[in-house]
Write an enzyme that holds these catalytic residues in place. Structure first.
Site, PDB file in Angstrom:
ATOM      1  N   HIS A  71       0.825  -1.207   0.000  1.00  0.00           N
ATOM      2  CA  HIS A  71       0.000   0.000   0.000  1.00  0.00           C
ATOM      3  C   HIS A  71       0.859   1.256   0.000  1.00  0.00           C
ATOM      4  O   HIS A  71       0.516   2.250  -0.649  1.00  0.00           O
ATOM      5  CB  HIS A  71      -0.958   0.036   1.197  1.00  0.00           C
ATOM      6  CG  HIS A  71      -1.886   1.212   1.105  1.00  0.00           C
ATOM      7  ND1 HIS A  71      -2.991   1.223   0.289  1.00  0.00           N
ATOM      8  CD2 HIS A  71      -1.832   2.446   1.681  1.00  0.00           C
ATOM      9  CE1 HIS A  71      -3.583   2.397   0.372  1.00  0.00           C
ATOM     10  NE2 HIS A  71      -2.897   3.164   1.208  1.00  0.00           N
ATOM     11  N   HIS A  86       3.223  10.269   2.240  1.00  0.00           N
ATOM     12  CA  HIS A  86       2.798  11.284   1.290  1.00  0.00           C
ATOM     13  C   HIS A  86       3.707  12.511   1.317  1.00  0.00           C
ATOM     14  O   HIS A  86       4.120  13.025   0.274  1.00  0.00           O
ATOM     15  CB  HIS A  86       1.362  11.720   1.593  1.00  0.00           C
ATOM     16  CG  HIS A  86       0.354  10.628   1.447  1.00  0.00           C
ATOM     17  ND1 HIS A  86       0.166   9.941   0.270  1.00  0.00           N
ATOM     18  CD2 HIS A  86      -0.535  10.109   2.329  1.00  0.00           C
ATOM     19  CE1 HIS A  86      -0.785   9.039   0.441  1.00  0.00           C
ATOM     20  NE2 HIS A  86      -1.227   9.123   1.685  1.00  0.00           N
TER      21      HIS A  86
END
Length: 313
Positions: free
Chosen positions: A237, A264
């Site tokens: 993921h 991120h």
């Protein structure tokens, strides 16, 4: 090997669900777009549109947030962007009725399945690439992210290291292709820790998180009764997120991306560092043979350096 022609969807698709952070209902409709349109988001409650690119990023902590100077924000775009990048879709118009893309089951699998069902078609326009020419590295206190030259397409080498016994140290590495994306990355779900829930709620995050869209871990193990889809679903993921975050370079990359304990914020910091150094990359355009576009798949060939300009470069 890299796709020669730009692509788009053959028809529109729509999704409804809940925003993982807002907890509010969310619907999105994704439609075909012309060559050189790029990936553009449009909030239905505003006339403003925002292109998925470096200059539109307004946040990258727990989700990627896009907004232009005047319009409303669109959040949690990373899984959708990963699917566009992973399936080599260059152009699409994304209309959304609220501030957040629905989380669905926490992965990109439903997006990929819907795109495959309607089909992906080629345009007659050459595909452009962002080719990394020299290493670009960003370090944090506990990790790093790095782009290095790689002529064979786009490769990810992602490593994570969590103290939780169900995760530990995991590594995933692959050169991306639509087949690899569908098989290895699209089904991998987001994950979180019960110990972080109260802090996230107080900060206005994870209000829509549940066992239906998140792998939840407590002190003893995984709370989801259906278990994991892969033994190393956690790092897969993180690789999915990295593919989506690096798509904010505005063009598909020819590069190898390595990260250790990333997320991120680090992924985007590397994109920002790359585009801040004009000597670190060049724009290349594929040579398009003279033939009619084919439906259903992208052609492949060698990308060569020509004068080509990304929208914001």
């Amino acid at each position: 090997m890299n796709a020669v022609r730009q692509t788009t969807l053959a028809d529109s698709v729509a999704f409804s669900g809940v925003g993982v952070h807002s907890g509010k209902p969310a619907s999105v409709r994704i439609s075909p777009a012309a060559a050189d349109h790029g990936i553009v988001f449009h909030r239905s409650d505003s006339a403003q549109q925002v292109r998925a690119c470096r200059g539109a990023v307004r946040g990258s902590d727990l989700a990627t947030v896009l907004r232009d100077e005047a319009g409303p924000a669109v959040s949690t775009v990373e899984h959708l962007l990963a699917c566009f990048a992973g399936l080599a879709i260059d152009n699409a118009h994304v209309e959304i009725d609220g501030p957040e893309v629905p989380i669905l089951d926490g992965s990109a699998e439903a997006f990929a399945a819907a795109f495959d069902q309607v089909g992906i078609i080629e345009t007659d326009r050459a595909r452009r690439y962002l080719k990394v020419l020299k290493p670009v590295r960003v370090e944090t206190e506990n990790g790093f992210g790095e782009l290095v030259p790689y002529d064979a397409g786009f490769r990810v080498e992602i490593e994570i290291d969590f103290a939780h016994e169900m995760i530990g140290r995991q590594r995933y590495a692959a050169t991306l292709s639509p087949e690899v994306f569908r098989r290895d990355l699209a089904p991998a779900r987001t994950f979180g820790f019960v110990s972080d829930v109260e802090r996230l709620w107080q900060a206005g995050y994870a209000l829509g998180a549940s066992l239906e869209n998140t792998i939840c871990l407590d002190d003893t193990g995984i709370m989801n009764t259906d278990g994991l889809r892969y033994a190393d679903e956690f790092v897969r993921h993180k690789a999915l997120d990295a593919v989506g975050d690096l798509a904010l370079g505005g063009l598909p990359m020819m590069a190898r991306y390595r990260s250790y304990r990333g997320g991120h914020k680090l992924n985007f910091a590397v994109v920002d560092a790359l585009l801040s150094d004009r000597s670190a990359y060049e724009l290349v355009e594929a040579h398009v043979p003279a033939r009619r576009p084919l439906r259903g798949h992208a052609g492949f060939g060698i990308a060569v350096a020509v004068p080509a300009y990304a929208p914001e470069l």
